[in-house]
Design a protein around this motif. Sequence first.
Motif, mmCIF file in Angstrom:
data_model
loop_
_atom_site.group_PDB
_atom_site.id
_atom_site.type_symbol
_atom_site.label_atom_id
_atom_site.label_comp_id
_atom_site.label_asym_id
_atom_site.label_seq_id
_atom_site.Cartn_x
_atom_site.Cartn_y
_atom_site.Cartn_z
ATOM 1 N N LEU A 1 2.110 -10.668 -12.674
ATOM 2 C CA LEU A 1 2.178 -9.524 -11.699
ATOM 3 C C LEU A 1 2.638 -9.744 -10.288
ATOM 4 N N LEU A 2 2.142 -10.877 -9.748
ATOM 5 C CA LEU A 2 2.401 -11.460 -8.338
ATOM 6 C C LEU A 2 3.989 -11.648 -8.332
ATOM 7 N N ALA A 3 4.487 -11.977 -9.396
ATOM 8 C CA ALA A 3 5.802 -12.262 -9.418
ATOM 9 C C ALA A 3 6.734 -11.051 -9.020
ATOM 10 N N PHE A 4 6.062 -9.954 -9.262
ATOM 11 C CA PHE A 4 6.792 -8.592 -8.654
ATOM 12 C C PHE A 4 6.161 -7.857 -7.519
ATOM 13 N N ASN A 5 4.947 -8.365 -7.394
ATOM 14 C CA ASN A 5 4.251 -7.595 -6.270
ATOM 15 C C ASN A 5 4.311 -8.490 -4.979
ATOM 16 N N TRP A 6 4.769 -9.903 -4.863
ATOM 17 C CA TRP A 6 5.066 -10.524 -3.746
ATOM 18 C C TRP A 6 6.088 -9.965 -2.837
ATOM 19 N N TYR A 7 6.076 -10.057 -1.460
ATOM 20 C CA TYR A 7 6.830 -9.385 -0.519
ATOM 21 C C TYR A 7 8.237 -9.637 -0.775
ATOM 22 N N PRO A 8 9.053 -8.788 -0.846
ATOM 23 C CA PRO A 8 8.928 -7.472 -0.739
ATOM 24 C C PRO A 8 8.489 -6.923 -2.419
ATOM 25 N N SER A 9 7.635 -6.234 -2.157
ATOM 26 C CA SER A 9 6.913 -5.830 -3.429
ATOM 27 C C SER A 9 7.705 -4.659 -4.322
ATOM 28 N N SER A 10 8.008 -5.149 -5.499
ATOM 29 C CA SER A 10 8.645 -3.827 -6.361
ATOM 30 C C SER A 10 7.773 -2.959 -7.240
ATOM 31 N N VAL A 11 6.713 -3.456 -7.270
ATOM 32 C CA VAL A 11 5.544 -2.481 -7.935
ATOM 33 C C VAL A 11 4.323 -2.554 -7.194
ATOM 34 N N PHE A 12 3.528 -1.730 -7.337
ATOM 35 C CA PHE A 12 2.115 -1.703 -6.879
ATOM 36 C C PHE A 12 1.060 -1.892 -7.920
ATOM 37 N N VAL A 13 0.037 -2.414 -7.751
ATOM 38 C CA VAL A 13 -0.988 -3.016 -8.492
ATOM 39 C C VAL A 13 -1.815 -1.847 -8.880
ATOM 40 N N GLY A 14 -2.263 -0.948 -7.967
ATOM 41 C CA GLY A 14 -3.217 0.040 -8.018
ATOM 42 C C GLY A 14 -4.586 -0.369 -8.144
ATOM 43 N N ASP A 15 -5.601 0.494 -8.094
ATOM 44 C CA ASP A 15 -6.990 0.109 -8.287
ATOM 45 C C ASP A 15 -7.116 -0.387 -9.539
ATOM 46 N N MET B 1 0.740 -1.133 0.049
ATOM 47 C CA MET B 1 0.056 -0.066 0.186
ATOM 48 C C MET B 1 0.828 1.123 0.036
ATOM 49 N N ALA B 2 0.440 2.183 -0.629
ATOM 50 C CA ALA B 2 1.235 3.439 -0.892
ATOM 51 C C ALA B 2 0.689 4.799 -0.782
ATOM 52 N N VAL C 1 8.133 3.178 -5.330
ATOM 53 C CA VAL C 1 7.481 1.949 -5.955
ATOM 54 C C VAL C 1 6.782 2.297 -7.131
ATOM 55 N N PRO C 2 6.979 1.712 -8.377
ATOM 56 C CA PRO C 2 6.151 2.236 -9.443
ATOM 57 C C PRO C 2 4.708 1.770 -8.962
ATOM 58 N N GLU C 3 3.388 2.357 -9.628
ATOM 59 C CA GLU C 3 2.319 2.435 -9.053
ATOM 60 C C GLU C 3 1.306 2.056 -10.297
ATOM 61 N N SER C 4 0.147 1.363 -10.283
ATOM 62 C CA SER C 4 -0.804 1.358 -11.178
ATOM 63 C C SER C 4 -0.408 0.120 -12.536
ATOM 64 N N LEU C 5 0.465 -0.893 -11.826
ATOM 65 C CA LEU C 5 0.995 -1.722 -12.910
ATOM 66 C C LEU C 5 -0.296 -2.773 -13.227
ATOM 67 N N GLY C 6 -1.330 -2.607 -12.687
ATOM 68 C CA GLY C 6 -2.221 -3.563 -13.058
ATOM 69 C C GLY C 6 -2.969 -3.392 -14.490
ATOM 70 N N ASN D 1 5.566 10.294 -12.732
ATOM 71 C CA ASN D 1 5.461 10.347 -11.269
ATOM 72 C C ASN D 1 4.357 9.582 -10.684
ATOM 73 N N MET D 2 4.017 8.314 -11.018
ATOM 74 C CA MET D 2 2.996 7.611 -10.421
ATOM 75 C C MET D 2 3.880 6.648 -9.720
ATOM 76 N N PHE D 3 4.147 6.888 -8.578
ATOM 77 C CA PHE D 3 4.645 5.958 -7.887
ATOM 78 C C PHE D 3 4.328 6.170 -6.208
ATOM 79 N N GLY D 4 4.662 5.499 -5.353
ATOM 80 C CA GLY D 4 4.332 5.398 -3.978
ATOM 81 C C GLY D 4 5.576 5.006 -3.129
ATOM 82 N N PHE D 5 5.354 5.057 -1.695
ATOM 83 C CA PHE D 5 6.288 4.571 -0.799
ATOM 84 C C PHE D 5 5.441 3.359 -0.129
ATOM 85 N N ASP D 6 5.949 2.485 0.343
ATOM 86 C CA ASP D 6 5.408 1.188 1.208
ATOM 87 C C ASP D 6 5.372 1.793 2.635
#
Length: 423
Positions: free
Chosen positions: A296-310, A1-2, A120-125, A102-107
């Motif tokens: 996508l889970l391969a990048f989002n599993w802990y520790p996440s390197s991307v966020f999936v976004g809404d 979450m970011a 962390v890059p956001e909205s990779l969904g 500039n679509m990124f966030g902090f965990d």
Amino acid sequence: MARRKRPSRTSKPDPPSEPISEQNTTRNTPDDVFHLSPPKLGTIFVISTLLCSLHLYLLCFHYNVETELRSSILINAGLSFVGFFVTLKMIPVAARYVLRRNMFGFDINKRGTPQGEIKVPESLGIVVGVVFLIVAIIFQYFNFTEDSNWLVEYNAALASICFMILLGFVDDVLDVPWRVKLALPSFATLPLLMAYAGHTTIVIPKPLVGYVGLEVLDLGRIYKLYMGLLAVFCTNSINIHAGLNGLEIGQTVVTAAAILIHNVMQIGSSTDPEYHQAHAFSIYLTQPLMATSLALLAFNWYPSSVFVGDTYTVFAGMTMAVVGILGHFSETLLIFFVPQILNFVLSVPQLVGIVKCPRHRLPRFDPATGLLTGTKDGTLVNVYLRLFGPKSEKSLCIHLLVFQALACAFCFVLRYFLAGWYK
């Protein structure tokens, strides 16, 4: 979450609503400082093996599925497998582009540690949604069916899903208020509701037949209203049961695996061609959803390197609502969603304003111990921590996904014991 902040084009940006440490204070992210962690393929191999093996066994060996139908499902599975690798390759490319915008966030769950300071890059969904649509369209092109109703409903389903992907991405960019989010799925389901040509009847549970006086009740347009409400619930329930690395995608792939198993079981236990087609329709959309989500889970599993976004959460919810509606197993789908229903019930006081609702209803992270502690916010994540004590983020996510799997298993047990008595 970011916490993410949109680029502003005005000379007087709005004052920050949160501490400046959670804000994006950089205008651009240079390419030379961008390093995306490699995908956790070992973890994904284990997860996919556990979730997919039973589905493939039932399809290929346990049930005597018609050869043509089995071949069609396996072709769809092959295309989905290709979609997995395409998604895997496209995520790093897309991550670089969203960082430039500039679509990124902090965990927030790692605040106070070096990982909590990484952009962390956001909205990779959006990658998953686009690849899913491409796979679904290619499959439709090579699926030589003569059933015009099937094609109409399939196209309407893709239109609804595509519309939801667009609205989800708009939400990620514009940060739409949650009250507006509740209404978005209603508009996205319009193509599906207009094209729906299936039955609008429900089978009355046998214990209630004596009171109702009917075995089958035709709801007419009320049934379509129910379909729309189901889409609204599924879409938003995944969106609010979130906040941990891997939780959003994890609950989706676990539920998708249960949907696939259920569909194959129903096909194998029936001789009705129309019934087969309805459940095959569900499989044709669920397999690419699961394959692209695993990438996508391969990048989002802990520790996440991307966020999936809404973008991802609303897309996944809409897809499962669509397959439940057109596969005619919406009741079963709701039992699969027991954790999401529980989370929604716990969230209602804050969602309706009875209790103050903060921007992020996340657990409290202790940098010294690396553990999460539950807050008083009404979410399943926090309630679980309050009941069972502090846990690491990875451990907590695994526990919640096991709970999701147990809910799905409970559904199968319930259907088995109630078969012949309930309906």
